[in-house]
Design an enzyme around this catalytic site. Structure first.
Site, PDB file in Angstrom:
ATOM      1  N   TYR A 159      -5.504  -8.603  13.275  1.00 24.93           N
ATOM      2  CA  TYR A 159      -5.428  -9.697  12.323  1.00 24.93           C
ATOM      3  C   TYR A 159      -5.100 -11.021  13.012  1.00 24.93           C
ATOM      4  O   TYR A 159      -5.538 -12.076  12.593  1.00 24.93           O
ATOM      5  CB  TYR A 159      -4.350  -9.425  11.269  1.00 24.93           C
ATOM      6  CG  TYR A 159      -4.843  -8.610  10.106  1.00 24.93           C
ATOM      7  CD1 TYR A 159      -5.566  -9.199   9.089  1.00 24.93           C
ATOM      8  CD2 TYR A 159      -4.592  -7.257  10.026  1.00 24.93           C
ATOM      9  CE1 TYR A 159      -6.023  -8.458   8.007  1.00 24.93           C
ATOM     10  CE2 TYR A 159      -5.039  -6.503   8.956  1.00 24.93           C
ATOM     11  CZ  TYR A 159      -5.749  -7.116   7.947  1.00 24.93           C
ATOM     12  OH  TYR A 159      -6.210  -6.379   6.883  1.00 24.93           O
ATOM     13  N   LYS A 205       0.827  -1.200   0.000  1.00 27.16           N
ATOM     14  CA  LYS A 205       0.000   0.000   0.000  1.00 27.16           C
ATOM     15  C   LYS A 205       0.866   1.256   0.000  1.00 27.16           C
ATOM     16  O   LYS A 205       1.882   1.310   0.675  1.00 27.16           O
ATOM     17  CB  LYS A 205      -0.916   0.002   1.228  1.00 27.16           C
ATOM     18  CG  LYS A 205      -2.049  -1.013   1.145  1.00 27.16           C
ATOM     19  CD  LYS A 205      -2.981  -0.861   2.333  1.00 27.16           C
ATOM     20  CE  LYS A 205      -4.181  -1.789   2.219  1.00 27.16           C
ATOM     21  NZ  LYS A 205      -5.100  -1.640   3.368  1.00 27.16           N
ATOM     22  N   HIS A 229      -7.336 -12.910   1.202  1.00 31.03           N
ATOM     23  CA  HIS A 229      -7.087 -12.362   2.533  1.00 31.03           C
ATOM     24  C   HIS A 229      -7.172 -13.442   3.607  1.00 31.03           C
ATOM     25  O   HIS A 229      -6.502 -13.339   4.646  1.00 31.03           O
ATOM     26  CB  HIS A 229      -8.086 -11.252   2.858  1.00 31.03           C
ATOM     27  CG  HIS A 229      -7.810 -10.563   4.151  1.00 31.03           C
ATOM     28  ND1 HIS A 229      -6.777  -9.665   4.312  1.00 31.03           N
ATOM     29  CD2 HIS A 229      -8.394 -10.678   5.363  1.00 31.03           C
ATOM     30  CE1 HIS A 229      -6.758  -9.249   5.567  1.00 31.03           C
ATOM     31  NE2 HIS A 229      -7.725  -9.847   6.231  1.00 31.03           N
ATOM     32  N   ARG A 268      -3.814 -14.784   3.918  1.00 31.57           N
ATOM     33  CA  ARG A 268      -2.965 -13.803   4.604  1.00 31.57           C
ATOM     34  C   ARG A 268      -3.196 -13.856   6.110  1.00 31.57           C
ATOM     35  O   ARG A 268      -2.243 -13.863   6.903  1.00 31.57           O
ATOM     36  CB  ARG A 268      -3.282 -12.409   4.061  1.00 31.57           C
ATOM     37  CG  ARG A 268      -2.579 -11.236   4.734  1.00 31.57           C
ATOM     38  CD  ARG A 268      -2.904  -9.973   3.947  1.00 31.57           C
ATOM     39  NE  ARG A 268      -2.589  -8.747   4.645  1.00 31.57           N
ATOM     40  CZ  ARG A 268      -1.383  -8.168   4.645  1.00 31.57           C
ATOM     41  NH1 ARG A 268      -0.373  -8.741   4.003  1.00 31.57           N
ATOM     42  NH2 ARG A 268      -1.180  -7.026   5.282  1.00 31.57           N
TER      43      ARG A 268
END
Length: 303
Positions: free
Chosen positions: A281, A173, A246, A249
């Site tokens: 996460y 990003k 994701h 991930r």
């Protein structure tokens, strides 16, 4: 300073000083345009430098009355706060009227996690006898081996692949680069794909010569195609969960932390700016945090 010059200055600041992506800058701009619209009506006309805390409170009430979801409201408020931090940094205002503004409380959403056995099942459904089977196997191995975002995987370059030292260079990003370790299994699958399958493509389109993963037309894969590959594989594996890039991930990070990995190392591998994001996460439990404190705090070490 009027609204237009304020917004243009803010966009330049986000681009030049914070190095944010175009999509992120556009989102911030839309947030401030909403603020501008609210304070540009005939009965409520105010410039950005004259706004106060009560004014912003009225704006938040307005957002709530529009029926916007909590997450949308929180994002707009975050953009407004960033705008006033910019004005403060530029010495255009003396005090930040947004400092005491709170957004709506958001529920902490924990993404789906796959077990190691489920990851293995999904990967093993890939039929290596089919066209692009080795490519798809290499992509899934790489997702799980390095915790890449979907965009990072499909943009992975040959020039950023270092199999001899076990690293890949990833552009994340905001065009920020990071070095991420990659395991031997993923390295082997990428090399097999590149040597025996990618090299035999009839044509590689101009501009995609350096991309590792290509479609049958010699172009970079799309995010939609990657999602479809994973969806088909998880259905073949008989896994009744929502699975996306994701998910790989998040599973990568979760398995590392569960295995005792240092949270800062996981943060660096994922490319998170804030350790708080990494905690979300990896949904660390209280016992893990207590164990870290008891092990490393100098007052808790046995003499």
């Amino acid at each position: 300073m009027d609204w237009n010059s304020g917004i243009n200055g803010f966009k330049s600041y986000l681009l030049l000083e914070r190095s944010l992506s175009k999509n992120t800058i556009d989102a911030y701009e839309q947030d401030i345009i909403k603020l501008q619209t609210f304070f540009s009506t005939e009965y409520n006309a105010k410039g950005p430098l004259s706004l106060t805390y009560p004014d912003l409170s009225d704006f938040i009430i307005y957002l709530n009355e529009l029926g916007l979801g909590a997450r949308t409201q929180a994002r707009i408020i975050s953009g407004v706060k960033a705008f006033f931090r910019f004005l403060l940094l530029e010495d255009l205002i003396l005090d930040d009227p947004s400092e005491l503004i709170d957004g709506p409380r958001l529920s902490r959403k924990i993404p789906e996690v796959l077990s190691y056995e489920e990851i293995t099942k999904i990967i093993e459904t890939i039929d290596l006898s089919e066209d692009h089977g080795h490519r798809n196997r290499a992509m899934l191995e790489t997702l799980y081996a390095s915790g890449l975002r979907a965009s990072e995987l499909i943009n992975l370059r040959i020039s950023n692949f270092y199999p001899d030292i076990g690293f890949i260079r990833v552009v994340g990003k905001g065009n920020k680069e990071r070095l991420v370790p990659i395991g031997e299994t993923a390295i082997d699958q990428i090399l097999i794909y590149m040597e025996h399958y990618r090299s035999k493509l009839k044509t590689i389109q101009k501009g995609f010569e350096d991309h590792i993963f290509l479609n049958r037309r010699g172009k970079m894969l799309t995010r939609v195609m990657l999602f479809t590959i994973i969806k088909n594989a998880k259905e073949k594996a008989g896994i009744d969960k929502k699975v996306s890039p994701h998910t790989f991930r998040h599973s990568f990070a979760t398995h590392l932390v569960d295995g005792g990995a240092d949270l800062k190392a996981v943060q660096d591998m994922l490319g998170h700016e804030s350790i708080t994001t990494t905690e979300i996460y990896t949904h660390l439990d209280n016992q893990y945090l207590r164990d870290v404190m008891m092990t490393h705090h100098p007052r808790n070490k046995k003499k």
